[in-house]
Design a protein around this motif. Structure first.
Motif, PDB file in Angstrom:
ATOM      1  N   GLU A  92       0.922  -0.969  -0.058  1.00  0.00           N
ATOM      2  CA  GLU A  92       0.319   0.241  -0.054  1.00  0.00           C
ATOM      3  C   GLU A  92       0.667   0.790   0.168  1.00  0.00           C
ATOM      4  O   GLU A  92       2.292   1.215   0.715  1.00  0.00           O
ATOM      5  CB  GLU A  92      -1.252   0.232   1.702  1.00  0.00           C
ATOM      6  CG  GLU A  92      -1.608  -0.829   1.410  1.00  0.00           C
ATOM      7  CD  GLU A  92      -3.216  -0.851   2.140  1.00  0.00           C
ATOM      8  OE1 GLU A  92      -3.711  -0.055   1.628  1.00  0.00           O
ATOM      9  OE2 GLU A  92      -3.313  -2.098   3.473  1.00  0.00           O
ATOM     10  N   SER A  93      -0.161   2.695  -0.266  1.00  0.00           N
ATOM     11  CA  SER A  93       0.911   3.929  -0.436  1.00  0.00           C
ATOM     12  C   SER A  93       0.795   4.378   0.379  1.00  0.00           C
ATOM     13  O   SER A  93       1.914   5.058   1.207  1.00  0.00           O
ATOM     14  CB  SER A  93       0.356   4.357  -1.413  1.00  0.00           C
ATOM     15  OG  SER A  93      -1.180   5.230  -1.071  1.00  0.00           O
ATOM     16  N   SER A 125      -7.970  -3.428   3.595  1.00  0.00           N
ATOM     17  CA  SER A 125      -7.681  -2.438   3.605  1.00  0.00           C
ATOM     18  C   SER A 125      -8.205  -0.781   3.609  1.00  0.00           C
ATOM     19  O   SER A 125      -9.439  -0.712   4.074  1.00  0.00           O
ATOM     20  CB  SER A 125      -6.765  -2.006   1.818  1.00  0.00           C
ATOM     21  OG  SER A 125      -7.755  -1.625   1.338  1.00  0.00           O
ATOM     22  N   HIS A 167       7.544   1.873  -0.117  1.00  0.00           N
ATOM     23  CA  HIS A 167       5.847   1.617  -0.087  1.00  0.00           C
ATOM     24  C   HIS A 167       5.707   1.063  -1.847  1.00  0.00           C
ATOM     25  O   HIS A 167       6.042   2.016  -2.256  1.00  0.00           O
ATOM     26  CB  HIS A 167       4.926   2.497   0.517  1.00  0.00           C
ATOM     27  CG  HIS A 167       5.349   4.000   0.026  1.00  0.00           C
ATOM     28  ND1 HIS A 167       4.619   4.204  -1.242  1.00  0.00           N
ATOM     29  CD2 HIS A 167       6.963   4.909   0.186  1.00  0.00           C
ATOM     30  CE1 HIS A 167       5.584   5.957  -1.280  1.00  0.00           C
ATOM     31  NE2 HIS A 167       6.692   6.273  -0.412  1.00  0.00           N
TER      32      HIS A 167
END
Length: 418
Positions: A37-38, A136, A78
């Protein structure tokens, strides 16, 4: 090629705790933390609660910020998915072609939602395409945008996640139906008596339940979806969420030949079948010394934390076995539910009334050894569960009559069996 001493794949609770643990336990070399994930590492429990309920614009509950990771000299990669592990050369490759050499590697890949499979007209099963899942922060934001007053929401699965989302959806004014294939909600690891309390609380808030429900088909019709059940009933919904469990993410591990057994199989130190690769959190199964070495896999927030820290020590050479007592919790409306230990290993259950605080259940194994305890209430149950956790760890034989008596303090039983 980047030369890195310690590489961690998975930047969730476990991976973040492991990275911090390596520094706290004296590792001064390089650490690389790789996350899909960012976002910087964040807590997942709020996804089904606060993120769905907050009036203002939510934000992730960060475990650690990118700035803090930089301060700790942790190289945070990331928005990148690890693609392969070369065990012979100690190399991890990610999707963009970059490679990282490791001295020790930790797999903290977590779990992914179990997909709802539906019957089809052929010989197999089909996956419903119009179903939402919650794993998420992006999933939570997408679901949050749909939880508008008056929306008809179907929750498939009467476990912790499904019920927490049901409570959040009711908070937002949605019409909610919980669909459960079994005869009751919270079938896994929670006594039926607690399940009845939780169900009654949800019904009191206007949630509908369809139990013993088999789903025949889910079809889209204009702006709604129609669920057809095996009993012939058909119901229309605006939003459908499936919360039917999770499966460990073992793709990388199996791809490089590590042993898989209900997750990535690790030993008591959290070491895999490769002495330089460790695994921790939702993705791994491990032998628990308090339950005769039974191999278990836990999907729980505190386990993810504790195993991350423990794995860091093992990567640095510690030989200590992981033996923490399992612990789970769920908040729904004004109710708190907590479970410590493994109730399914018990043979009998003893009830202790906590009066206005709630109810406490002791789950006893052979020889009256406390295998687990569960409680539900509005305030004050955490202290009793913590004492029960300590009694479980002591592995002492306990008197069921004393356990049931509200006037006998649990701490006194702990002192007797110390």
């Amino acid at each position: 090629m980047k030369d890195n001493g310690m590489v961690i794949i998975g930047a969730g609770e476990t991976g973040a705790r492991a990275a911090a643990g390596l520094r706290e336990q004296g590792w001064t070399g390089a650490i690389t933390l790789i996350g899909e994930e960012s976002h910087a590492p964040y807590e997942r429990p709020p996804l089904s609660k606060q993120v769905l309920q907050e009036a203002g614009e939510p934000s992730p509950a960060y475990i650690v910020t990118a700035e803090k990771l930089k301060e700790q000299r942790i190289d945070f990669i990331h928005g990148s998915k690890a693609a392969s592990i070369d065990r012979n050369n100690h190399i991890v490759a990610i999707g963009d072609g970059r490679q990282f050499r490791y001295e020790r590697l930790l797999l903290a890949t977590g779990a992914r939602p179990r997909m709802l499979q539906l019957p089809d007209s052929g010989s197999g099963a089909s996956q419903a395409s119009n179903i939402r899942y919650l794993r998420s922060y992006a999933d939570a934001l997408a679901l949050r945008s749909r939880l508008q007053p008056g929306q008809r929401v179907a929750i498939i699965g009467g476990g912790f996640i499904g019920l927490e989302v049901a409570a959040s959806a009711r908070y937002q004014g949605c019409a909610v139906t919980v669909i459960e294939a079994g005869p009751r909600i919270l079938m896994r690891g929670v006594p039926e008596s607690i399940g009845r309390v939780v169900e009654a609380r949800h019904r009191g808030e206007g949630v509908s339940f369809k139990l013993n429900a088999g789903i025949q088909a889910i079809e889209s019709a204009e702006s709604e979806s129609i669920i057809t059940f095996t009993d012939g009933e058909a119901l229309a919904f605006d939003v459908i969420l499936a919360g039917i469990g999770a499966v460990p993410d073992t793709v990388l591990a199996s791809g490089c030949g590590l042993t898989i057994e209900n997750g990535i199989a690790v030993d008591e130190r959290l070491c895999t079948s490769d002495p330089d690769i460790f695994a921790a959190g939702d993705c791994c199964s491990f032998p628990h010394p308090l339950y005769g070495g039974m191999r278990i896999r836990l999907e729980a927030w505190r386990n993810a934390q504790e195993q991350g820290t423990h794995a860091a020590g093992s990567m640095l050479g510690s030989t200590e076995a992981y033996s923490a007592v399992p612990w789970f919790w769920s908040d729904q409306y004004d109710l708190t539910l907590q479970v410590t230990g493994l109730p399914h290993t018990a043979r009998t259950t003893v009830h202790r009334s906590l009066g206005a605080t709630g109810d406490l259940y002791f789950h006893l194994a052979d020889g009256y050894r406390l295998a687990a305890a569960s409680a539900i209430g509005r305030n004050g149950i955490a202290k009793d569960i913590r004492l029960a956790e300590m009694l479980i760890a002591s592995q002492a034989a306990l008197d069921p009559v004393q356990l049931a008596a509200p006037d006998i303090k649990l701490r006194s039983l702990l002192t007797i069996n110390a």
